[in-house]
Design an enzyme around this catalytic site. Structure first.
Site, PDB file in Angstrom:
ATOM      1  N   HIS A   1      -2.643  10.322   0.253  1.00 50.21           N
ATOM      2  CA  HIS A   1      -2.828   8.986  -0.314  1.00 50.21           C
ATOM      3  C   HIS A   1      -2.654   9.028  -1.834  1.00 50.21           C
ATOM      4  O   HIS A   1      -1.922   8.221  -2.412  1.00 50.21           O
ATOM      5  CB  HIS A   1      -4.221   8.487   0.064  1.00 50.21           C
ATOM      6  CG  HIS A   1      -4.382   7.019  -0.100  1.00 50.21           C
ATOM      7  ND1 HIS A   1      -3.891   6.119   0.823  1.00 50.21           N
ATOM      8  CD2 HIS A   1      -4.963   6.290  -1.067  1.00 50.21           C
ATOM      9  CE1 HIS A   1      -4.167   4.902   0.408  1.00 50.21           C
ATOM     10  NE2 HIS A   1      -4.819   4.976  -0.731  1.00 50.21           N
TER      11      HIS A   1
ATOM     12  N   LYS B   1      -7.824  -1.304  11.086  1.00 57.52           N
ATOM     13  CA  LYS B   1      -7.195  -1.726   9.825  1.00 57.52           C
ATOM     14  C   LYS B   1      -5.960  -0.863   9.572  1.00 57.52           C
ATOM     15  O   LYS B   1      -4.908  -1.363   9.167  1.00 57.52           O
ATOM     16  CB  LYS B   1      -8.200  -1.596   8.668  1.00 57.52           C
ATOM     17  CG  LYS B   1      -7.723  -2.140   7.338  1.00 57.52           C
ATOM     18  CD  LYS B   1      -6.918  -1.160   6.523  1.00 57.52           C
ATOM     19  CE  LYS B   1      -6.501  -1.750   5.188  1.00 57.52           C
ATOM     20  NZ  LYS B   1      -5.568  -0.895   4.452  1.00 57.52           N
TER      21      LYS B   1
ATOM     22  N   ASP C   1       3.920 -14.571  11.583  1.00 53.64           N
ATOM     23  CA  ASP C   1       2.671 -15.035  10.996  1.00 53.64           C
ATOM     24  C   ASP C   1       1.607 -13.943  11.134  1.00 53.64           C
ATOM     25  O   ASP C   1       1.004 -13.791  12.204  1.00 53.64           O
ATOM     26  CB  ASP C   1       2.270 -16.326  11.733  1.00 53.64           C
ATOM     27  CG  ASP C   1       0.965 -16.913  11.247  1.00 53.64           C
ATOM     28  OD1 ASP C   1       0.221 -16.221  10.529  1.00 53.64           O
ATOM     29  OD2 ASP C   1       0.686 -18.072  11.610  1.00 53.64           O
TER      30      ASP C   1
ATOM     31  N   GLU D   1       0.844  -1.211   0.000  1.00 56.09           N
ATOM     32  CA  GLU D   1       0.000   0.000   0.000  1.00 56.09           C
ATOM     33  C   GLU D   1       0.874   1.255   0.000  1.00 56.09           C
ATOM     34  O   GLU D   1       1.712   1.458   0.898  1.00 56.09           O
ATOM     35  CB  GLU D   1      -0.942  -0.018   1.219  1.00 56.09           C
ATOM     36  CG  GLU D   1      -2.024   1.040   1.111  1.00 56.09           C
ATOM     37  CD  GLU D   1      -3.056   0.952   2.236  1.00 56.09           C
ATOM     38  OE1 GLU D   1      -3.404  -0.175   2.669  1.00 56.09           O
ATOM     39  OE2 GLU D   1      -3.497   2.021   2.675  1.00 56.09           O
TER      40      GLU D   1
HETATM   41  C1  MEV Z   1      -6.087   2.892   4.833  1.00 50.11           C
HETATM   42  O1  MEV Z   1      -5.353   1.755   4.467  1.00 50.11           O
HETATM   43  C2  MEV Z   1      -6.140   3.027   6.330  1.00 50.11           C
HETATM   44  C3  MEV Z   1      -7.035   4.162   6.853  1.00 50.11           C
HETATM   45  O2  MEV Z   1      -8.344   4.031   6.319  1.00 50.11           O
HETATM   46  C4  MEV Z   1      -7.038   4.026   8.346  1.00 50.11           C
HETATM   47  C5  MEV Z   1      -8.019   4.938   9.051  1.00 50.11           C
HETATM   48  O3  MEV Z   1      -9.040   5.329   8.461  1.00 50.11           O
HETATM   49  O4  MEV Z   1      -7.750   5.225  10.241  1.00 50.11           O
HETATM   50  C6  MEV Z   1      -6.510   5.483   6.411  1.00 50.11           C
END
Ligand code: MEV
Length: 438
Positions: A393, A280, A296, A85
């Site tokens: 991003h 995430k 792992d 990513e």
């Molecule tokens: C993207 O991979 C992760 C985010 O969505 C985490 C978040 O929203 O805190 C940017």
């Protein structure tokens, strides 16, 4: 109709690819060449990778990046991260630098206990089973000695065995609940071997126990396996500074920034939809280092999310407060990791990445990885509550978009320059390249 095949694993790599091309990729362009271009020209290295799993046909590359400037417990680290990513390594590096000048990260181990269970059914009197367990616990431990001797000589081993009655949840269901200290090993093989030995001894002793024969009680071992839920193998990492030091937050007043930041964390604490995305983002940082150090990531993911739901609803793994003008942001996460065994000595990059981190013990690696997760979450919340996530991003994603349209190096250089001052969108990139080519 593709053919089923017997003995696929015994085919050579070349033969496996030919079979795949014939049966599943007949219309693909250069399928065999695409797979083979990732074969390593160093035969020994390629064979090592081939032998990690069954039916290897090629290698699947991920970029290995480095996030420098991490100060953890007053020591500086460059953290290796394996991830695809675009913005993850950049965000980690930015957060590391931000906290470097504010005392760095502090991390501590809250526990290193691992868990395994022998699951079984039993149809007799509960009291009888309890007495039996008390009678034979020392035999169970003695039978384990051969397996545990080496671990024990280094200070680890089996730390407890309990008999647990689960019949309120499932008819006749009981378990032997076993805790372990596996030191610098993740310990999966050690734990599972101990559990299988325990199950065997348990069955043998049960069969020889007169009271069970007389009462016609039956016991069936269902399975013996470690648990990836490790709420006793937990690390805490934290950053803190005076609210007034939260400058550089993209021009926003530090008080406003702190207040929005804390509100964002609170939302993740109470709102599952947000908590999942919030966590995430944390796992973006955690998994990348877990992978780079040969651990792992599926086990880590499963354990982390179960921990996030331990109070009955899925919630944030991080928390934040402002008290007496001090901003504090921390993570508590279970991480069952190893720095010996597994891939650690086998995979040349894993070995190198561990060296880059100063060959940490498993607890030290827990601290480093928790910090990577906290940094990632700090970066994400900082962006989300100030500029929004897309600006950074899309900027990081620019190279992927340029590669997608086959941009040359000179077109890339021009585009990078142009998009320093222009918003990156798919259509803007397409238009830029179109104009550059006319
Ligand atoms: C993207 O991979 C992760 C985010 O969505 C985490 C978040 O929203 O805190 C940017």
């Amino acid at each position: 109709m593709p053919q089923t095949i017997q003995g696929f694993s015994r085919l050579s790599k070349e033969e496996k690819i030919n079979w795949l091309v014939d049966n599943f990729l007949p219309d693909a362009t250069n399928a065999a060449a695409t797979l083979k271009q990732y074969w390593n020209s160093n035969n020994q290295l390629q064979q090592l990778h081939d032998e990690f799993i069954e039916n290897t046909i090629s290698n699947y590359y991920l970029p290995l990046g480095v996030a420098p400037n991490f100060v953890i417990n007053n020591k500086t680290f460059a953290i290796p991260m394996a991830i695809e990513e675009s913005s993850v390594v950049a965000a980690a590096s930015k957060a590391a630098k931000f906290w470097m000048s504010r005392g760095g990260f502090k991390a501590e181990i809250l526990g290193t206990q691992k868990i395994g269970q022998v699951h079984f059914t039993y149809t007799g009197e509960n009291l009888l089973l309890n007495e039996f367990f008390d009678d034979i616990e020392s035999i169970l431990l003695a039978d384990l000695k051969e397996l545990t001797a080496s671990m024990e000589s280094r200070g680890g081993g089996v730390t407890s065995i309990d008999l647990v009655n689960k019949t309120d949840y499932l008819e006749n269901y009981y378990q032997l609940y076993v805790t372990f200290e596996t030191l610098d090993a993740m310990g999966a093989n050690f734990i599972n071997s101990c559990l299988e030995q325990l199950a065997e001894s348990w069955q043998r002793e049960f069969n020889n126990h007169l009271a069970f024969t007389e009462s016609k009680a039956e016991m069936v071992v269902i399975m013996s396996i470690l648990s990836n839920y490790v709420p006793g193998c937990v690390v805490r990492a934290e950053v803190c500074c005076a609210v007034s030091e939260l400058t550089e937050a993209d021009g926003i007043d530090p008080e406003v920034f702190a207040s929005k930041f804390i509100q964002a964390v609170r939302i993740a604490e109470v709102e599952t939809y947000r908590a999942v995305t919030h966590n995430k983002g944390i796992m973006n940082g955690i998994d990348a280092v877990v992978l780079a150090t040969g651990n792992d990531f599926r086990a880590i993911e499963a354990g982390a999310h179960a921990y996030a739901a331990r109070n009955g609803s899925y919630s944030s793994l991080t928390h934040a407060t402002v008290e007496n003008g001090i901003f504090r942001f921390w993570i508590e996460i279970p991480l069952a990791l190893g720095t010996v065994g597994g891939l650690t000595k086998l995979h040349p990059l894993v070995k190198l990445n561990l060296e880059m981190l100063g060959n940490p013990s498993a607890p030290q690696l827990m601290e480093i990885i928790a910090v990577a997760g906290l940094a990632q979450n700090f970066g994400a919340i900082k962006s989300l509550t100030t500029t929004g996530i897309q600006k950074g991003h899309m900027k990081m994603h620019l190279m992927n978009m340029l590669n997608q349209v086959g941009a040359t190096n000179s077109e890339k250089a021009k585009a990078v320059n142009h998009f320093k001052t222009h918003k990156v969108t798919h259509s803007a990139v397409d238009l830029f390249i179109k104009n550059a080519r006319t």
